[in-house]
Design a protein around this motif. Structure first.
Motif, PDB file in Angstrom:
ATOM      1  N   VAL A 133      87.382  34.127  66.089  1.00 23.92           N
ATOM      2  CA  VAL A 133      87.256  33.846  67.452  1.00 23.92           C
ATOM      3  C   VAL A 133      86.856  32.327  67.923  1.00 23.92           C
ATOM      4  CG1 VAL A 133      85.097  34.896  67.911  1.00 23.92           C
ATOM      5  CG2 VAL A 133      86.601  34.781  69.787  1.00 23.92           C
ATOM      6  N   ARG A 134      87.762  31.847  68.627  1.00 27.31           N
ATOM      7  CA  ARG A 134      87.430  30.405  68.991  1.00 27.31           C
ATOM      8  C   ARG A 134      87.327  30.288  70.514  1.00 27.31           C
ATOM      9  NH1 ARG A 134      91.858  28.075  67.425  1.00 27.31           N
ATOM     10  NH2 ARG A 134      92.906  27.487  69.405  1.00 27.31           N
ATOM     11  N   ASP A 135      86.138  29.798  70.960  1.00 28.57           N
ATOM     12  CA  ASP A 135      85.848  29.870  72.391  1.00 28.57           C
ATOM     13  C   ASP A 135      86.134  28.373  72.820  1.00 28.57           C
ATOM     14  OD1 ASP A 135      84.792  29.549  74.739  1.00 28.57           O
ATOM     15  OD2 ASP A 135      82.704  30.875  74.058  1.00 28.57           O
ATOM     16  N   ASN A 136      87.041  28.371  73.653  1.00 24.79           N
ATOM     17  CA  ASN A 136      87.696  27.107  74.466  1.00 24.79           C
ATOM     18  C   ASN A 136      87.139  26.821  75.737  1.00 24.79           C
ATOM     19  OD1 ASN A 136      88.966  26.381  72.018  1.00 24.79           O
ATOM     20  ND2 ASN A 136      90.875  27.449  72.677  1.00 24.79           N
ATOM     21  N   GLY A 137      86.052  27.779  76.092  1.00 28.35           N
ATOM     22  CA  GLY A 137      85.382  27.501  77.413  1.00 28.35           C
ATOM     23  C   GLY A 137      86.122  28.521  78.370  1.00 28.35           C
ATOM     24  N   SER A 163      79.751  43.382  64.168  1.00 28.63           N
ATOM     25  CA  SER A 163      80.634  42.467  64.999  1.00 28.63           C
ATOM     26  C   SER A 163      81.147  40.967  64.628  1.00 28.63           C
ATOM     27  CB  SER A 163      80.105  42.489  66.405  1.00 28.63           C
ATOM     28  OG  SER A 163      80.782  41.732  67.151  1.00 28.63           O
ATOM     29  N   VAL A 164      82.084  40.990  64.126  1.00 30.91           N
ATOM     30  CA  VAL A 164      82.638  39.619  64.124  1.00 30.91           C
ATOM     31  C   VAL A 164      82.436  38.697  65.168  1.00 30.91           C
ATOM     32  CG1 VAL A 164      84.788  38.184  63.443  1.00 30.91           C
ATOM     33  CG2 VAL A 164      84.398  40.483  62.326  1.00 30.91           C
ATOM     34  N   VAL A 165      82.592  39.039  66.343  1.00 30.78           N
ATOM     35  CA  VAL A 165      82.625  38.441  67.669  1.00 30.78           C
ATOM     36  C   VAL A 165      81.190  38.055  67.651  1.00 30.78           C
ATOM     37  CG1 VAL A 165      82.893  38.301  70.182  1.00 30.78           C
ATOM     38  CG2 VAL A 165      84.302  39.611  68.551  1.00 30.78           C
ATOM     39  N   ARG A 166      80.224  38.801  67.611  1.00 27.52           N
ATOM     40  CA  ARG A 166      78.670  38.488  67.596  1.00 27.52           C
ATOM     41  C   ARG A 166      78.227  37.392  66.637  1.00 27.52           C
ATOM     42  NH1 ARG A 166      76.413  42.975  66.497  1.00 27.52           N
ATOM     43  NH2 ARG A 166      75.912  42.617  64.773  1.00 27.52           N
ATOM     44  N   LEU A 169      79.839  33.998  67.316  1.00 24.36           N
ATOM     45  CA  LEU A 169      79.537  33.112  68.711  1.00 24.36           C
ATOM     46  C   LEU A 169      78.219  33.422  69.045  1.00 24.36           C
ATOM     47  CD1 LEU A 169      82.870  33.639  70.537  1.00 24.36           C
ATOM     48  CD2 LEU A 169      82.096  31.929  69.121  1.00 24.36           C
ATOM     49  N   PHE A 170      77.504  34.330  68.710  1.00 26.76           N
ATOM     50  CA  PHE A 170      76.002  34.595  69.190  1.00 26.76           C
ATOM     51  C   PHE A 170      74.839  34.822  68.268  1.00 26.76           C
ATOM     52  CE2 PHE A 170      79.699  36.315  71.995  1.00 26.76           C
ATOM     53  CZ  PHE A 170      79.250  35.225  73.224  1.00 26.76           C
ATOM     54  N   SER A 171      75.271  35.462  67.320  1.00 30.60           N
ATOM     55  CA  SER A 171      73.974  35.594  66.305  1.00 30.60           C
ATOM     56  C   SER A 171      74.457  35.848  64.823  1.00 30.60           C
ATOM     57  CB  SER A 171      73.143  36.911  66.753  1.00 30.60           C
ATOM     58  OG  SER A 171      72.114  37.223  65.995  1.00 30.60           O
ATOM     59  N   GLN A 172      73.905  35.439  64.050  1.00 28.00           N
ATOM     60  CA  GLN A 172      74.349  35.519  62.499  1.00 28.00           C
ATOM     61  C   GLN A 172      73.480  36.620  61.959  1.00 28.00           C
ATOM     62  OE1 GLN A 172      74.765  31.742  60.634  1.00 28.00           O
ATOM     63  NE2 GLN A 172      76.814  31.439  61.674  1.00 28.00           N
ATOM     64  N   ALA A 173      72.298  37.129  62.754  1.00 23.11           N
ATOM     65  CA  ALA A 173      71.684  37.902  62.348  1.00 23.11           C
ATOM     66  C   ALA A 173      72.385  39.522  61.899  1.00 23.11           C
ATOM     67  CB  ALA A 173      70.157  38.375  63.119  1.00 23.11           C
ATOM     68  N   GLY A 174      71.998  39.951  60.623  1.00 25.86           N
ATOM     69  CA  GLY A 174      72.867  41.187  60.407  1.00 25.86           C
ATOM     70  C   GLY A 174      72.133  42.344  60.754  1.00 25.86           C
ATOM     71  N   PRO A 175      72.760  43.304  60.336  1.00 28.69           N
ATOM     72  CA  PRO A 175      72.152  44.766  60.772  1.00 28.69           C
ATOM     73  C   PRO A 175      70.531  45.149  60.168  1.00 28.69           C
ATOM     74  CG  PRO A 175      74.273  45.203  60.184  1.00 28.69           C
ATOM     75  CD  PRO A 175      74.149  43.768  60.091  1.00 28.69           C
ATOM     76  N   VAL A 176      69.679  45.830  60.643  1.00 31.24           N
ATOM     77  CA  VAL A 176      68.469  45.868  60.304  1.00 31.24           C
ATOM     78  C   VAL A 176      68.200  47.478  59.724  1.00 31.24           C
ATOM     79  CG1 VAL A 176      66.052  46.011  60.903  1.00 31.24           C
ATOM     80  CG2 VAL A 176      67.480  44.423  61.801  1.00 31.24           C
ATOM     81  N   PHE A 177      67.880  47.737  58.326  1.00 32.67           N
ATOM     82  CA  PHE A 177      67.908  49.107  58.026  1.00 32.67           C
ATOM     83  C   PHE A 177      66.591  49.697  58.479  1.00 32.67           C
ATOM     84  CE2 PHE A 177      66.405  51.495  54.032  1.00 32.67           C
ATOM     85  CZ  PHE A 177      67.214  52.699  54.345  1.00 32.67           C
ATOM     86  N   SER A 178      66.727  50.803  58.955  1.00 33.06           N
ATOM     87  CA  SER A 178      65.599  51.811  59.605  1.00 33.06           C
ATOM     88  C   SER A 178      64.705  52.434  58.679  1.00 33.06           C
ATOM     89  CB  SER A 178      66.113  52.495  60.580  1.00 33.06           C
ATOM     90  OG  SER A 178      66.967  53.719  59.694  1.00 33.06           O
ATOM     91  N   GLY A 179      65.208  52.594  57.259  1.00 30.06           N
ATOM     92  CA  GLY A 179      64.468  53.423  56.248  1.00 30.06           C
ATOM     93  C   GLY A 179      64.674  54.811  56.291  1.00 30.06           C
ATOM     94  N   LEU A 288      79.950  40.430  74.973  1.00 30.05           N
ATOM     95  CA  LEU A 288      79.790  41.715  73.994  1.00 30.05           C
ATOM     96  C   LEU A 288      79.430  42.737  74.639  1.00 30.05           C
ATOM     97  CD1 LEU A 288      77.281  39.784  71.438  1.00 30.05           C
ATOM     98  CD2 LEU A 288      79.645  40.263  71.173  1.00 30.05           C
ATOM     99  N   VAL A 289      80.067  43.959  74.480  1.00 28.41           N
ATOM    100  CA  VAL A 289      79.639  45.267  74.712  1.00 28.41           C
ATOM    101  C   VAL A 289      79.235  46.306  73.689  1.00 28.41           C
ATOM    102  CG1 VAL A 289      80.971  44.979  76.918  1.00 28.41           C
ATOM    103  CG2 VAL A 289      81.862  46.381  74.780  1.00 28.41           C
ATOM    104  N   GLY A 290      78.521  47.396  74.112  1.00 24.18           N
ATOM    105  CA  GLY A 290      78.509  48.435  73.336  1.00 24.18           C
ATOM    106  C   GLY A 290      77.185  48.199  71.802  1.00 24.18           C
ATOM    107  N   ASP A 291      77.814  48.424  70.678  1.00 24.76           N
ATOM    108  CA  ASP A 291      76.908  48.376  69.603  1.00 24.76           C
ATOM    109  C   ASP A 291      77.074  46.880  69.122  1.00 24.76           C
ATOM    110  OD1 ASP A 291      76.175  50.894  69.284  1.00 24.76           O
ATOM    111  OD2 ASP A 291      77.425  51.267  67.677  1.00 24.76           O
ATOM    112  N   ALA A 292      77.920  46.138  69.459  1.00 21.51           N
ATOM    113  CA  ALA A 292      78.237  44.777  69.220  1.00 21.51           C
ATOM    114  C   ALA A 292      77.152  43.840  70.015  1.00 21.51           C
ATOM    115  CB  ALA A 292      79.785  44.212  69.624  1.00 21.51           C
TER     116      ALA A 292
END
Length: 371
Positions: A133-137, A163-166, A169-179, A288-292
């Motif tokens: 996704v390329r954000d052009n403003g 989410s690829v969009v997240r 563009l917004f955060s490169q942190a990955g999902p967190v395992f709950s154990g 972003l909406v929902g789980d993303a």
């Protein structure tokens, strides 16, 4: 925004899950030109049952789709939490929202089918896996595997926990395992060992394990879910019947028998993940909406409901603001404090010791009756 501006708005929704389908419906009702791009070649929702809260059902009524959703649900009066052997801890009516008092219990697959069924023909495009996704403003460009590109005034990232969009563009942190692991199956009411006598959700809590019985009596079935502590973070772990039986040792023997009778080929097994709170959900033309935006653990049953509320709040903001940029800021300001809190509460899970943290002042029923 003015009606004429909304009708000239080209919107691309990435993902046809709860959040994407709901956003597509809400935004199309504004008069915008909406297309949904889904990576799967066919929609097949796995898993089991969920509860649609009164506020969620009110959104469906507002959008004119209440009946389409309600006909594949069972209305529920309350939820109950019990010990592993069935002693009551607490029993609460579902929180009402105006005249809407029932939570509606639904199979995930039926829910997705109902949402997609109220979208206009040709709005959903399957087999579109997002590559970038390329954000052009003021506009953004989506590129899909295979080279197809789409330009839009607004991109709605509804592409789930990974989410690829997240990520781009917004955060490169990955999902967190709950154990934890979640084991989910749908069984017949007849196979529920007489434990389903009405349309209300019950959860049994043992040491490190929670067992949910969610009736789907409109289809003669029950959603049977086990959530158990496990250090294996493999996304789709390999689990045996003996592994599952070990998690319910010491529970009501009827729950053990249900587990013993499961057909393992029908059990959905997954490690349980969420994400940390994301600081920013939007640019000038991507949101972003929902789980993303705020994937959360399932312990409070708020994931799908939050996605629907996101869709409604986004449509409200676009209707009320003077520009897309202003609308996205208003949407985040409205929804993020709510979902931040829900993410935190969901991480608390459910244990007998933690119930008071979620319901302040709530005493276990047994203790209350002893006073």
């Amino acid at each position: 925004m003015q009606s004429s501006d909304l009708k000239n708005l080209k919107i691309a929704v990435v993902g046809a899950g709860y959040g994407g389908a709901a956003a597509a419906k809400a935004l199309s009702l504004l008069g915008a030109d909406v297309d949904v791009y889904e990576q799967a070649s066919q929609i097949r929702e796995v898993g089991a049952g969920i509860g649609l809260r009164p506020s969620t059902m009110n959104r469906f009524r507002e959008w004119g789709i209440f009946d389409a959703v309600a006909k594949v649900t069972s209305p529920s009066e309350f939820f109950e939490i019990l010990t592993a052997d069935g002693a009551p801890i607490m029993k609460e009516p579902w929180p009402a929202d105006g005249e809407q008092t029932h939570t509606h219990l639904v199979h995930r697959g039926d829910f997705i089918d109902a949402l997609l069924g109220v979208l206009p023909e040709g709005m959903v495009h399957l087999g579109h896996k997002l590559e970038s996704v390329r954000d052009n403003g003021d506009r953004s460009v989506l590129t899909f595997v295979g080279g197809k590109t789409v330009e839009a005034d607004l991109v709605v990232g509804a592409d789930g926990i990974r989410s690829v969009v997240r990520h781009q563009l917004f955060s490169q942190a990955g999902p967190v395992f709950s154990g934890e692991h979640a084991y989910r199956a749908v069984i017949s009411v007849d196979g529920a060992q007489g434990m389903v006598v009405d349309d209300n959700l019950r959860m049994y809590i043992g040491r490190g394990t929670k067992v949910y019985l969610l009736p789907l009596r409109h289809r003669g079935q029950v959603s049977f879910d086990i959530t158990a502590l496990c250090p294996d973070s493999t996304w789709s772990p390999q689990v045996t019947k003996d592994d599952m039986l070990a998690t319910v040792a010491g529970f009501d023997e009827r729950l053990v028998e249900i587990t013993r009778n499961l057909d393992m080929s029908t059990v959905n097994v997954r490690a349980v993940y969420d994400i940390d709170s994301v600081d920013t959900w939007h640019s000038d033309s991507v949101v972003l909406v929902g789980d993303a935006a705020h994937s959360m653990l399932h312990h409070q049953g708020q994931g799908a409901n939050s996605a629907i509320e996101d869709a409604g709040a986004l449509a409200d903001a676009l209707r009320e603001a003077d520009s897309v940029k202003e609308a996205l800021a208003r949407y985040q300001a409205t929804r993020k404090p709510v979902t931040d809190k829900l993410q935190a509460i969901s991480r608390q899970g459910w244990s007998e010791d933690e119930i008071n943290d979620v319901f302040p002042g709530q005493k276990p029923a047994a203790a209350a009756s002893a006073e």
